[in-house]
Design an enzyme around this catalytic site. Structure first.
Site, PDB file in Angstrom:
ATOM      1  N   GLU A 126       0.695   5.734   0.000  1.00 54.53           N
ATOM      2  CA  GLU A 126      -0.155   6.920   0.181  1.00 54.53           C
ATOM      3  C   GLU A 126       0.040   7.907  -0.965  1.00 54.53           C
ATOM      4  OE1 GLU A 126       0.662   8.744   3.971  1.00 54.53           O
ATOM      5  OE2 GLU A 126       0.310   6.891   5.084  1.00 54.53           O
ATOM      6  N   GLU A 179      -9.240   7.743   4.018  1.00 56.39           N
ATOM      7  CA  GLU A 179      -9.068   8.024   5.447  1.00 56.39           C
ATOM      8  C   GLU A 179      -9.558   9.420   5.803  1.00 56.39           C
ATOM      9  OE1 GLU A 179      -5.344   6.925   7.226  1.00 56.39           O
ATOM     10  OE2 GLU A 179      -5.807   7.978   9.083  1.00 56.39           O
ATOM     11  N   LYS A 192       0.864  -1.190   0.000  1.00 56.77           N
ATOM     12  CA  LYS A 192       0.000   0.000   0.000  1.00 56.77           C
ATOM     13  C   LYS A 192       0.887   1.222   0.000  1.00 56.77           C
ATOM     14  CE  LYS A 192      -2.374   1.563   3.815  1.00 56.77           C
ATOM     15  NZ  LYS A 192      -1.750   2.895   4.011  1.00 56.77           N
TER      16      LYS A 192
HETATM   17  O1  KIV Z   1      -0.853   2.610   8.719  1.00 55.38           O
HETATM   18  C1  KIV Z   1      -2.033   2.262   8.843  1.00 55.38           C
HETATM   19  O2  KIV Z   1      -2.419   1.565   9.783  1.00 55.38           O
HETATM   20  C2  KIV Z   1      -2.979   2.721   7.831  1.00 55.38           C
HETATM   21  C3  KIV Z   1      -4.425   2.536   8.097  1.00 55.38           C
HETATM   22  C4  KIV Z   1      -4.869   3.436   9.172  1.00 55.38           C
HETATM   23  C5  KIV Z   1      -5.238   2.664   6.881  1.00 55.38           C
HETATM   24  O3  KIV Z   1      -2.562   3.221   6.849  1.00 55.38           O
END
Ligand code: KIV
Length: 289
Positions: free
Chosen positions: A120, A187, A118
């Protein structure tokens, strides 16, 4: 919950969206917690860089390193067999350029055993998303309140409240889907905006502080079970007070050790009295010489 014990894949998540089934995602950062999260029925485990705050005690996620992410993700992967494990790409592991992003995403997958990464950001990370995807690595997106940009955003605040900001978010979501992400975390944005984004995309959206109309929800494990008290965002629902339970257990243990109640017979091992007698005899005989 997806309908079998088979490993959840990016294809499973897409089918869940088509069928209108909510995706359950939760963070975990270690072997034991990951096992609990799997047995509790989560479809996706996110090894979030939130571990920087909840596990490592940093004030934000910025100090988290690739080594931190690899070690924690590997521990999670050793504990589970059904949920899809997604590893967060830490601050500055992907922002510089697409080449570095592919190399770090590859390292995360190879050295931890995660099934996806993932990262950002919106439009500005499209080259990174496309390049990682071309390397055969599934990518989850993350827009709205992006904690790695906390200093630029001026704090952990709700995003996308004005028309322009909401429009930019819709565009970012669309562009990220076109670039090939398999799912998108939203988020801390108004519920109506995330509903709009979720309707517009064919991939599942996963909300955190983004209202009920996302295709799935995620929370930080430590928030869910009441183990992180530094601050609790308004969008968190606590399902347990594990912190209090653990604290009570430690208090009870401390008292028992101090008053000699622990360990008792049940928690101790013993030897044959004859062995003990002989040991004492031989020991005192040895001392006489
Ligand atoms: O780092 C994390 O836990 C996250 C979630 C809050 C989506 O990115």
């Amino acid at each position: 919950m997806s309908d079998s014990d088979e490993r959840v894949t990016v294809a499973t998540l897409r089918k869940m969206k088509e069928r209108g089934e909510k995706v359950v995602m939760l963070t975990a950062y270690d072997y034991c917690t990951a096992r609990l999260v799997e047995s509790g029925g989560a479809d996706v485990i996110l090894v979030g860089d939130s571990l920087g705050m909840t596990v490592l005690g940093h004030p934000d996620t910025l100090p988290v390193t690739m080594e931190d992410m690899i070690a924690h993700t590997a521990a999670v992967c050793r504990g589970v067999s059904r949920p899809l494990v997604v590893a967060d790409m830490p601050f500055m592991s992907f922002q510089v350029n697409a080449e570095q992003a592919v190399s770090n995403a590859g390292r995360l997958m190879k050295e931890s055993g995660a099934q996806a990464v993932k990262l950002e950001g919106g439009e500005e990370v499209l080259p990174q998303v496309s390049a990682i995807r071309r390397a055969g690595i599934p990518v989850m997106g993350h827009i709205g309140l992006t904690p790695q940009a906390v200093h630029q955003l001026g704090g952990f605040k709700v995003q996308g409240r004005g028309v322009q900001a909401a429009k930019e978010m819709l565009v970012d979501a669309q562009l990220l889907e076109e670039a090939g992400i398999f799912s998108l975390v939203l988020e801390c944005i108004p519920a109506e905006i995330s509903a709009e984004i979720s309707r517009n995309l064919s991939i599942p959206t996963i909300g955190i502080g983004a209202g009920p109309d996302c295709d799935g929800q995620v929370l930080v494990f430590h928030d869910l079970v009441g183990m992180f008290d530094d601050f609790t965002p308004r969008f968190v629902r606590r399902y347990a007070e594990a912190g209090e339970l653990i604290q009570k257990a430690v208090c009870d243990y401390s008292a028992d050790v101090r008053n000699g109640d622990f360990p008792g017979k049940k928690e101790s091992f013993s030897t044959d009295p004859a062995v003990l007698r002989r040991l004492r005899d031989e020991w005192s005989a040895g001392e006489e010489h």
